[in-house]
Write a protein that holds these residues in place. Sequence first.
Motif, PDB file in Angstrom:
ATOM      1  N   ASP A  75       0.829  -1.200   0.000  1.00 62.96           N
ATOM      2  CA  ASP A  75       0.000   0.000   0.000  1.00 62.96           C
ATOM      3  C   ASP A  75       0.868   1.257   0.000  1.00 62.96           C
ATOM      4  O   ASP A  75       0.525   2.263  -0.636  1.00 62.96           O
ATOM      5  CB  ASP A  75      -0.930   0.009   1.215  1.00 62.96           C
ATOM      6  CG  ASP A  75      -1.998  -1.076   1.141  1.00 62.96           C
ATOM      7  OD1 ASP A  75      -2.293  -1.542   0.021  1.00 62.96           O
ATOM      8  OD2 ASP A  75      -2.521  -1.464   2.201  1.00 62.96           O
ATOM      9  N   GLY A  76       1.989   1.196   0.713  1.00 59.54           N
ATOM     10  CA  GLY A  76       2.903   2.329   0.721  1.00 59.54           C
ATOM     11  C   GLY A  76       3.487   2.598  -0.654  1.00 59.54           C
ATOM     12  O   GLY A  76       3.629   3.752  -1.068  1.00 59.54           O
ATOM     13  N   VAL A  77       3.824   1.529  -1.372  1.00 66.62           N
ATOM     14  CA  VAL A  77       4.366   1.693  -2.727  1.00 66.62           C
ATOM     15  C   VAL A  77       3.311   2.322  -3.635  1.00 66.62           C
ATOM     16  O   VAL A  77       3.607   3.238  -4.417  1.00 66.62           O
ATOM     17  CB  VAL A  77       4.827   0.335  -3.287  1.00 66.62           C
ATOM     18  CG1 VAL A  77       5.097   0.435  -4.787  1.00 66.62           C
ATOM     19  CG2 VAL A  77       6.082  -0.135  -2.561  1.00 66.62           C
ATOM     20  N   ARG A  78       2.082   1.847  -3.552  1.00 61.86           N
ATOM     21  CA  ARG A  78       1.016   2.407  -4.394  1.00 61.86           C
ATOM     22  C   ARG A  78       0.842   3.902  -4.140  1.00 61.86           C
ATOM     23  O   ARG A  78       0.710   4.708  -5.077  1.00 61.86           O
ATOM     24  CB  ARG A  78      -0.298   1.666  -4.140  1.00 61.86           C
ATOM     25  CG  ARG A  78      -0.309   0.215  -4.591  1.00 61.86           C
ATOM     26  CD  ARG A  78      -1.692  -0.395  -4.426  1.00 61.86           C
ATOM     27  NE  ARG A  78      -1.701  -1.802  -4.760  1.00 61.86           N
ATOM     28  CZ  ARG A  78      -1.622  -2.802  -3.882  1.00 61.86           C
ATOM     29  NH1 ARG A  78      -1.539  -2.522  -2.569  1.00 61.86           N
ATOM     30  NH2 ARG A  78      -1.626  -4.053  -4.273  1.00 61.86           N
ATOM     31  N   LEU A  79       0.839   4.277  -2.866  1.00 58.94           N
ATOM     32  CA  LEU A  79       0.686   5.688  -2.529  1.00 58.94           C
ATOM     33  C   LEU A  79       1.889   6.488  -3.017  1.00 58.94           C
ATOM     34  O   LEU A  79       1.743   7.618  -3.508  1.00 58.94           O
ATOM     35  CB  LEU A  79       0.521   5.841  -1.013  1.00 58.94           C
ATOM     36  CG  LEU A  79       0.317   7.272  -0.501  1.00 58.94           C
ATOM     37  CD1 LEU A  79      -0.983   7.851  -1.048  1.00 58.94           C
ATOM     38  CD2 LEU A  79       0.314   7.300   1.024  1.00 58.94           C
ATOM     39  N   MET A  80       3.077   5.923  -2.895  1.00 59.64           N
ATOM     40  CA  MET A  80       4.287   6.616  -3.332  1.00 59.64           C
ATOM     41  C   MET A  80       4.235   6.910  -4.831  1.00 59.64           C
ATOM     42  O   MET A  80       4.582   8.010  -5.272  1.00 59.64           O
ATOM     43  CB  MET A  80       5.507   5.757  -3.006  1.00 59.64           C
ATOM     44  CG  MET A  80       6.835   6.443  -3.207  1.00 59.64           C
ATOM     45  SD  MET A  80       7.204   7.537  -1.828  1.00 59.64           S
ATOM     46  CE  MET A  80       8.842   8.112  -2.303  1.00 59.64           C
ATOM     47  N   ILE A  81       3.792   5.942  -5.604  1.00 59.72           N
ATOM     48  CA  ILE A  81       3.715   6.141  -7.050  1.00 59.72           C
ATOM     49  C   ILE A  81       2.646   7.171  -7.400  1.00 59.72           C
ATOM     50  O   ILE A  81       2.875   8.099  -8.197  1.00 59.72           O
ATOM     51  CB  ILE A  81       3.431   4.807  -7.762  1.00 59.72           C
ATOM     52  CG1 ILE A  81       4.621   3.848  -7.606  1.00 59.72           C
ATOM     53  CG2 ILE A  81       3.133   5.033  -9.245  1.00 59.72           C
ATOM     54  CD1 ILE A  81       5.910   4.334  -8.242  1.00 59.72           C
TER      55      ILE A  81
END
Length: 383
Positions: A75-81
Amino acid sequence: MRVLFASTRGSGHFQPLVPLIDLCTARGDDVLVVAPPALEPLLASRQQPYRIGAKPPDDELSATLARVLSLPPDDGVRLMIREVFGGLLLDAMLPELDEACRTWRPDLVLHEACEFASVVAAERHGIPHARVAISAAGFTDFTEAQLEAVFEPHGRGLADRLRTSPYLTRLPASLDPSPYTETHRYREPARPGSPSDRWDDGEEPLVYATLGTEAGTLPTAAELYRALLDAVRGLPVRVLLTVGHGTDAAALGPIPRNVRVESWVPQDDVLRSASLVVCHGGSGTVFGALAAGVPLVCVPLFADQPVNARLVAAAGAGLAVTPTGAPADEAAVLGTDDVRDIRSAVELLLKDASYRARAGHLAAEMRSAADCAETIATLDPTT
């Protein structure tokens, strides 16, 4: 040929572009680098012309990064992108990149895979673009599922055109299969250097321990480095630990007698002497170790590191130690069990020669890839 290179901030984002920038410069191409303010000191030390874009508001970026660190990894990666690379950074860099494409008129745009403003600008002006991998292809493919929403305000079909653009990677196919139709695998030119006398002061195996350039900025940085020190304490090895310029070695407490701590070292030089790398699984460290045929113990913390660690372990070129320590202050920590597991992994890799042999096979595969010159010639739209 006129080539525009675009990068976001951070060594792991810019460094994969460097051999291609240098190759184009050596070919006699006109080169322009466009990057955010954080890279200006580095660009000023190089010979290529550059332009500096804007940066997002510090308070907005800090708040978003705090949210990223508070979420489960995927979820953190998705938000980062979506909100950092595809939101704040894209919006900040787009005016400068649009102006460069409009007035400088490059024949080709080469961007690192998380720099999206250059894609928007290139598409606006009808300029071919290609992306340079900074991570494993599987991780890039995962992140690009977010791009439909990222690009939607800038025009229809941009996400699809990015996915079908040429994809350049230094990683070997056996380790990192690519889902992209036009994948170019290339090898970096050999860099001059030699083992340093600083690390050749004993007969024991040399272990290079690092958490890359970003972990030192975490609020738990000292605890992370302390855990690595505890894991190698008393082992029959020499350890070189790098902690970055943002961490005070004095804050780490007593340093074991078999450990030397430095802020930074030239990675290629130390890898020429190393028997083993203990790291966070960052793409730059993993690539460098495998290119040198050195096995790894990967202790992934965030971003693409869990994917890289799994690939290394699946290839038999090292082991992955997934942290079990509970989050603290919105950043990872390493617990007592992690320290024990890192120590056991180091001992096993030094004892079992199959891991180094497999890393050596991957290094040979990487050396057999096309060189940078062939790759750039393939992409040259002026020929």
